[in-house]
Design a protein around this motif. Structure first.
Motif, PDB file in Angstrom:
ATOM      1  N   ARG A  88       0.835  -1.201   0.000  1.00 16.92           N
ATOM      2  CA  ARG A  88       0.000   0.000   0.000  1.00 16.92           C
ATOM      3  C   ARG A  88       0.871   1.253   0.000  1.00 16.92           C
ATOM      4  NH1 ARG A  88      -4.713   1.479   4.473  1.00 16.92           N
ATOM      5  NH2 ARG A  88      -5.284   3.510   3.588  1.00 16.92           N
ATOM      6  N   GLY A  89       1.925   1.217   0.798  1.00 15.31           N
ATOM      7  CA  GLY A  89       2.803   2.382   0.894  1.00 15.31           C
ATOM      8  C   GLY A  89       3.494   2.698  -0.417  1.00 15.31           C
ATOM      9  N   ILE A  90       4.025   1.677  -1.088  1.00 19.25           N
ATOM     10  CA  ILE A  90       4.747   1.930  -2.337  1.00 19.25           C
ATOM     11  C   ILE A  90       3.798   2.364  -3.440  1.00 19.25           C
ATOM     12  CG2 ILE A  90       4.702  -0.439  -3.269  1.00 19.25           C
ATOM     13  CD1 ILE A  90       7.604   0.052  -4.160  1.00 19.25           C
ATOM     14  N   CYS A  91       2.575   1.831  -3.442  1.00 15.98           N
ATOM     15  CA  CYS A  91       1.593   2.254  -4.452  1.00 15.98           C
ATOM     16  C   CYS A  91       1.202   3.718  -4.260  1.00 15.98           C
ATOM     17  CB  CYS A  91       0.362   1.363  -4.394  1.00 15.98           C
ATOM     18  SG  CYS A  91       0.621  -0.269  -5.133  1.00 15.98           S
ATOM     19  N   GLU A  92       1.104   4.149  -3.006  1.00 19.06           N
ATOM     20  CA  GLU A  92       0.782   5.554  -2.743  1.00 19.06           C
ATOM     21  C   GLU A  92       1.888   6.473  -3.247  1.00 19.06           C
ATOM     22  OE1 GLU A  92       0.000   5.939   1.400  1.00 19.06           O
ATOM     23  OE2 GLU A  92      -2.009   5.045   1.294  1.00 19.06           O
ATOM     24  N   VAL A  93       3.144   6.050  -3.059  1.00 19.91           N
ATOM     25  CA  VAL A  93       4.275   6.856  -3.516  1.00 19.91           C
ATOM     26  C   VAL A  93       4.316   6.904  -5.036  1.00 19.91           C
ATOM     27  CG1 VAL A  93       6.796   7.017  -3.587  1.00 19.91           C
ATOM     28  CG2 VAL A  93       5.651   6.412  -1.449  1.00 19.91           C
ATOM     29  N   ILE A  94       4.222   5.745  -5.679  1.00 23.76           N
ATOM     30  CA  ILE A  94       4.368   5.657  -7.130  1.00 23.76           C
ATOM     31  C   ILE A  94       3.209   6.340  -7.859  1.00 23.76           C
ATOM     32  CG2 ILE A  94       4.319   4.035  -9.073  1.00 23.76           C
ATOM     33  CD1 ILE A  94       6.026   2.172  -7.473  1.00 23.76           C
ATOM     34  N   ASN A  95       2.004   6.197  -7.319  1.00 18.04           N
ATOM     35  CA  ASN A  95       0.824   6.726  -8.012  1.00 18.04           C
ATOM     36  C   ASN A  95       0.392   8.103  -7.531  1.00 18.04           C
ATOM     37  OD1 ASN A  95       0.433   4.395  -9.680  1.00 18.04           O
ATOM     38  ND2 ASN A  95      -0.363   3.316  -7.895  1.00 18.04           N
ATOM     39  N   LYS A  96       1.238   8.746  -6.738  1.00 15.83           N
ATOM     40  CA  LYS A  96       0.913  10.098  -6.293  1.00 15.83           C
ATOM     41  C   LYS A  96       0.862  11.021  -7.502  1.00 15.83           C
ATOM     42  CE  LYS A  96       2.138  13.698  -2.999  1.00 15.83           C
ATOM     43  NZ  LYS A  96       2.987  14.095  -1.851  1.00 15.83           N
ATOM     44  N   THR A  97      -0.140  11.881  -7.529  1.00 18.87           N
ATOM     45  CA  THR A  97      -0.316  12.761  -8.689  1.00 18.87           C
ATOM     46  C   THR A  97       0.182  14.175  -8.407  1.00 18.87           C
ATOM     47  OG1 THR A  97      -2.570  13.329  -7.999  1.00 18.87           O
ATOM     48  CG2 THR A  97      -2.307  11.451  -9.490  1.00 18.87           C
ATOM     49  N   SER A  98       0.695  14.789  -9.438  1.00 18.97           N
ATOM     50  CA  SER A  98       1.006  16.218  -9.376  1.00 18.97           C
ATOM     51  C   SER A  98      -0.204  16.967  -9.904  1.00 18.97           C
ATOM     52  CB  SER A  98       2.251  16.520 -10.208  1.00 18.97           C
ATOM     53  OG  SER A  98       2.012  16.228 -11.569  1.00 18.97           O
ATOM     54  N   ASP A  99      -0.093  18.278 -10.055  1.00 21.50           N
ATOM     55  CA  ASP A  99      -1.212  19.055 -10.604  1.00 21.50           C
ATOM     56  C   ASP A  99      -1.603  18.486 -11.972  1.00 21.50           C
ATOM     57  OD1 ASP A  99      -0.912  20.575  -8.385  1.00 21.50           O
ATOM     58  OD2 ASP A  99      -0.147  22.357  -9.397  1.00 21.50           O
ATOM     59  N   GLY A 100      -2.903  18.418 -12.209  1.00 23.53           N
ATOM     60  CA  GLY A 100      -3.381  17.856 -13.464  1.00 23.53           C
ATOM     61  C   GLY A 100      -3.549  16.351 -13.412  1.00 23.53           C
ATOM     62  N   GLY A 101      -3.309  15.742 -12.229  1.00 18.84           N
ATOM     63  CA  GLY A 101      -3.479  14.303 -12.093  1.00 18.84           C
ATOM     64  C   GLY A 101      -2.400  13.482 -12.772  1.00 18.84           C
ATOM     65  N   ILE A 102      -1.248  14.089 -13.006  1.00 18.35           N
ATOM     66  CA  ILE A 102      -0.168  13.409 -13.720  1.00 18.35           C
ATOM     67  C   ILE A 102       0.664  12.582 -12.744  1.00 18.35           C
ATOM     68  CG2 ILE A 102       1.923  13.752 -15.087  1.00 18.35           C
ATOM     69  CD1 ILE A 102       0.635  16.306 -16.174  1.00 18.35           C
ATOM     70  N   THR A 103       0.887  11.313 -13.086  1.00 14.05           N
ATOM     71  CA  THR A 103       1.706  10.430 -12.266  1.00 14.05           C
ATOM     72  C   THR A 103       3.114  10.325 -12.862  1.00 14.05           C
ATOM     73  OG1 THR A 103       1.133   8.433 -13.508  1.00 14.05           O
ATOM     74  CG2 THR A 103      -0.336   9.063 -11.684  1.00 14.05           C
ATOM     75  N   ALA A 104       3.991   9.676 -12.114  1.00 15.51           N
ATOM     76  CA  ALA A 104       5.347   9.431 -12.615  1.00 15.51           C
ATOM     77  C   ALA A 104       5.306   8.583 -13.882  1.00 15.51           C
ATOM     78  CB  ALA A 104       6.179   8.745 -11.538  1.00 15.51           C
ATOM     79  N   LEU A 105       4.362   7.636 -13.952  1.00 16.02           N
ATOM     80  CA  LEU A 105       4.246   6.785 -15.143  1.00 16.02           C
ATOM     81  C   LEU A 105       3.837   7.602 -16.367  1.00 16.02           C
ATOM     82  CD1 LEU A 105       4.427   3.940 -16.281  1.00 16.02           C
ATOM     83  CD2 LEU A 105       2.044   3.574 -15.620  1.00 16.02           C
ATOM     84  N   HIS A 106       2.931   8.565 -16.194  1.00 19.14           N
ATOM     85  CA  HIS A 106       2.572   9.468 -17.300  1.00 19.14           C
ATOM     86  C   HIS A 106       3.829  10.156 -17.841  1.00 19.14           C
ATOM     87  CE1 HIS A 106      -1.673   9.386 -15.752  1.00 19.14           C
ATOM     88  NE2 HIS A 106      -1.952   9.576 -17.024  1.00 19.14           N
ATOM     89  N   MET A 107       4.643  10.673 -16.929  1.00 20.39           N
ATOM     90  CA  MET A 107       5.817  11.443 -17.338  1.00 20.39           C
ATOM     91  C   MET A 107       6.840  10.572 -18.071  1.00 20.39           C
ATOM     92  SD  MET A 107       6.455  14.003 -14.132  1.00 20.39           S
ATOM     93  CE  MET A 107       5.488  15.508 -13.974  1.00 20.39           C
ATOM     94  N   ALA A 108       7.097   9.384 -17.505  1.00 17.77           N
ATOM     95  CA  ALA A 108       8.069   8.487 -18.120  1.00 17.77           C
ATOM     96  C   ALA A 108       7.586   8.015 -19.485  1.00 17.77           C
ATOM     97  CB  ALA A 108       8.330   7.300 -17.200  1.00 17.77           C
ATOM     98  N   ALA A 109       6.289   7.719 -19.595  1.00 16.47           N
ATOM     99  CA  ALA A 109       5.724   7.239 -20.861  1.00 16.47           C
ATOM    100  C   ALA A 109       5.769   8.323 -21.939  1.00 16.47           C
ATOM    101  CB  ALA A 109       4.287   6.770 -20.643  1.00 16.47           C
ATOM    102  N   LEU A 110       5.430   9.537 -21.563  1.00 16.49           N
ATOM    103  CA  LEU A 110       5.432  10.647 -22.515  1.00 16.49           C
ATOM    104  C   LEU A 110       6.818  10.885 -23.098  1.00 16.49           C
ATOM    105  CD1 LEU A 110       4.019  13.109 -23.855  1.00 16.49           C
ATOM    106  CD2 LEU A 110       4.610  14.414 -21.807  1.00 16.49           C
ATOM    107  N   ASN A 111       7.836  10.738 -22.259  1.00 11.82           N
ATOM    108  CA  ASN A 111       9.200  11.047 -22.685  1.00 11.82           C
ATOM    109  C   ASN A 111       9.974   9.831 -23.176  1.00 11.82           C
ATOM    110  OD1 ASN A 111       9.744  14.079 -22.038  1.00 11.82           O
ATOM    111  ND2 ASN A 111       8.590  13.303 -20.279  1.00 11.82           N
ATOM    112  N   GLY A 112       9.291   8.688 -23.276  1.00 13.71           N
ATOM    113  CA  GLY A 112       9.907   7.512 -23.886  1.00 13.71           C
ATOM    114  C   GLY A 112      10.992   6.846 -23.074  1.00 13.71           C
ATOM    115  N   HIS A 113      10.908   6.922 -21.753  1.00 14.50           N
ATOM    116  CA  HIS A 113      11.928   6.315 -20.903  1.00 14.50           C
ATOM    117  C   HIS A 113      11.517   4.871 -20.573  1.00 14.50           C
ATOM    118  CE1 HIS A 113      13.679  10.217 -20.761  1.00 14.50           C
ATOM    119  NE2 HIS A 113      12.749  10.748 -20.007  1.00 14.50           N
ATOM    120  N   VAL A 114      11.959   3.947 -21.396  1.00 15.47           N
ATOM    121  CA  VAL A 114      11.497   2.565 -21.325  1.00 15.47           C
ATOM    122  C   VAL A 114      11.875   1.905 -19.999  1.00 15.47           C
ATOM    123  CG1 VAL A 114      11.601   0.302 -22.438  1.00 15.47           C
ATOM    124  CG2 VAL A 114      11.661   2.371 -23.831  1.00 15.47           C
ATOM    125  N   GLU A 115      13.137   2.070 -19.567  1.00 17.14           N
ATOM    126  CA  GLU A 115      13.576   1.441 -18.318  1.00 17.14           C
ATOM    127  C   GLU A 115      12.749   1.931 -17.128  1.00 17.14           C
ATOM    128  OE1 GLU A 115      17.729   2.144 -17.786  1.00 17.14           O
ATOM    129  OE2 GLU A 115      18.291   0.234 -18.701  1.00 17.14           O
TER     130      GLU A 115
END
Length: 381
Positions: A166-193
Motif C-alpha cells: 500500500r505504501g509503495i503504491c501511494e508513492v508511485i501513483n501520487k499525482t502532481s497538478d493535473g493528475g499526472i503520475t510518474a508513469l505518465h511522465m516516463a511514458a510521454l518522454n519515452g523512458h522505457v527502463e
C-alpha cells in the motif's frame, strides 16, 4: 559605531555564505570544508530571491561529498527553495544518483511536493528517465529478496513481511497538478527502463489526468499513461503498457483513444501497435533494478555507519573492492566481503542495460554476486 559593526558582520557573513555557495556549485570540497569549520552556520545560508542553499547547489551539480559535509554541519536536509524544491528533488531532476543515495541514507523526505506544480522527487526522476534515482528513492519499500519479481508476479505479496504494498503504491501513483503520475511522465518522454520499473512495482495503468488551471495539457484530461506514450511516440513504451493490460479503447475527455492521440501527433509508426492487441502476449523480463538488495545495505549504513573519515591503523579484514575500509557486508555463496560504501556503490551502479559501459569484469562479478542475496553484516564495527 555599534550599528556599523553589526552591519560589517552582516556583510562578512554574507560574503562567506556566497563563498560557500560558490564552493558547493563548483565542487570545491576543501574550500567548503574550511568555511564550514570556520562557521558551521553558513550551511543555512540561502541566496537572495531564489533562496537556494549550498545544499541545493551541491545536489543540483552532483557534488555528493559536499552534500555530506553540509549534512554533517546540521543543515535541514529537507530545506526548500522558493519553488518548494528540496535538494533531493534537484538531485533527481539532474540524475545525480550518488547525491540521492547520500540523502536517502540520511532519511530525506521523498514525499514532499514542490509549490509550482505539486511534483515530487519521483516525478522529476521519471520525467528525465533517471531510473537509478527512482530505485534509490524507493529503497525503503523494496525488500532484498532475490526472487522478489517472481513473488510479485505470483500475487503472493502478503508473504513478504517487509513489503508495504500500500505504501509503495501511494508513492508511485501520487499525482502532481493535473493528475499526472510518474508513469505518465516516463511514458510521454519515452523512458522505457523507467516505465518498466514503475510497472513492475504496481504503477497504475488506469490513472487519468484531470483538468487543472495550472497545467497546460495538449493531450486532454482523462488521459491514461498509454495516451501519453502515444503522444511521446516511443513504441517500446506503448508495448510495455499494453502487455501489462493498458486499454487500447479508453477515451479521454476529447473522445480520443491512444491511437487517435498518436495520429493527431503524427506518430504513424504506432498505428499497428495501437490498432489492436498483439496476437501473442509480449514476454517482459523483470526490471534489472528490481531485485538489487539496497534495502538491506541501507539498514546497515544507517545502523553501523556509512562513511569512515579515519581508517583503522591496521585493517585485518579489508573490503574486497577498496582494500581499505573494514568489511560490513558479506555475500552469501562466495567469500567476498565489502564495506558498506562499496556495497552501496556496486548495487547502485548495476543494471543489465549499462553493463557494457561498466567496470571491469571482476567487479561485475562482485555486482552479480551481490544481487543473489546479501546476508547480515559482520558483527564488529
Amino acid at each position: 559605531m555599534r550599528f556599523l559593526s553589526l552591519v560589517g558582520n552582516s556583510f562578512g557573513c554574507s560574503a562567506s555564505g556566497e563563498r560557500l555557495v560558490s564552493a558547493a556549485r563548483d565542487g570545491d570540497v576543501q574550500e567548503a570544508k574550511a568555511l564550514l569549520e570556520y562557521n558551521p552556520r553558513l550551511a543555512r545560508y540561502s541566496t537572495f530571491g531564489v533562496r537556494n542553499s549550498p545544499l541545493h547547489y551541491s545536489a543540483a551539480h552532483g557534488h555528493h561529498e559536499i552534500v555530506y559535509l553540509l549534512l554533517e554541519s546540521g543543515v535541514d536536509i529537507n530545506l526548500r527553495n522558493y519553488r518548494g524544491q528540496t535538494a533531493l528533488m534537484q538531485a533527481c531532476q539532474h540524475g545525480h544518483w550518488e547525491v540521492v543515495q547520500t540523502l536517502i541514507i540520511c532519511k530525506a523526505n521523498i514525499h514532499k511536493a514542490d509549490y509550482l506544480n505539486g511534483g515530487t522527487a519521483l516525478h522529476l526522476a521519471a520525467l528525465n528517465g533517471h531510473t537509478r534515482c527512482i530505485r534509490l528513492l524507493l529503497a525503503d519499500y523494496i525488500p532484498s529478496i532475490p526472487n522478489f519479481w517472481a513473488i510479485l508476479q505470483a500475487g503472493d505479496r502478503k508473504s513478504i513481511t517487509e513489503f508495504d504494498q500500500r505504501g509503495i503504491c501511494e508513492v508511485i501513483n501520487k499525482t502532481s497538478d493535473g493528475g499526472i503520475t510518474a508513469l505518465h511522465m516516463a511514458a510521454l518522454n519515452g523512458h522505457v527502463e523507467t516505465v518498466q520499473l514503475l510497472l513492475d512495482l504496481g504503477a497504475s495503468l488506469s490513472e487519468v489526468t484531470v483538468e487543472d488551471g495550472t497545467t497546460i495539457d495538449l493531450i486532454g484530461s482523462g488521459s491514461t499513461p498509454l495516451h501519453y506514450a502515444a503522444c511521446g511516440g516511443n513504441a517500446q513504451c506503448c508495448q510495455l503498457l499494453i502487455a501489462k493490460g493498458a486499454s487500447l479503447t479508453a477515451e479521454n475527455a476529447n473522445g480520443w483513444t491512444p491511437l487517435m492521440v498518436a495520429r493527431s501527433w503524427h506518430r504513424s509508426w504506432l498505428e499497428d501497435t495501437l490498432k489492436s492487441p498483439p496476437a501473442e502476449n509480449l514476454q517482459v523480463l523483470p526490471s534489472p533494478y528490481l531485485s538489487l538488495p539496497i534495502m538491506s545495505i541501507m539498514k546497515i549504513a544507517r545502523e553501523c555507519g556509512w562513511r569512515t573519515s579515519e581508517l583503522a591503523p591496521i585493517c585485518l579484514d579489508p573490503c574486497a573492492v577498496c582494500l581499505e575500509r573494514k568489511c560490513m557486508v558479506a555475500v552469501e555463496g562466495c567469500d567476498h566481503e565489502f564495506c558498506t560504501q562499496c556495497a552501496l556503490y556496486l548495487c547502485s551502479t548495476n543494471s543489465a542495460s549499462t553493463s557494457k559501459h561498466g567496470p571491469p569484469e571482476s567487479t561485475l562479478v562482485f555486482v552479480w554476486e551481490l544481487m543473489s542475496l546479501l546476508h547480515w553484516f559482520l558483527a564488529q564495527v
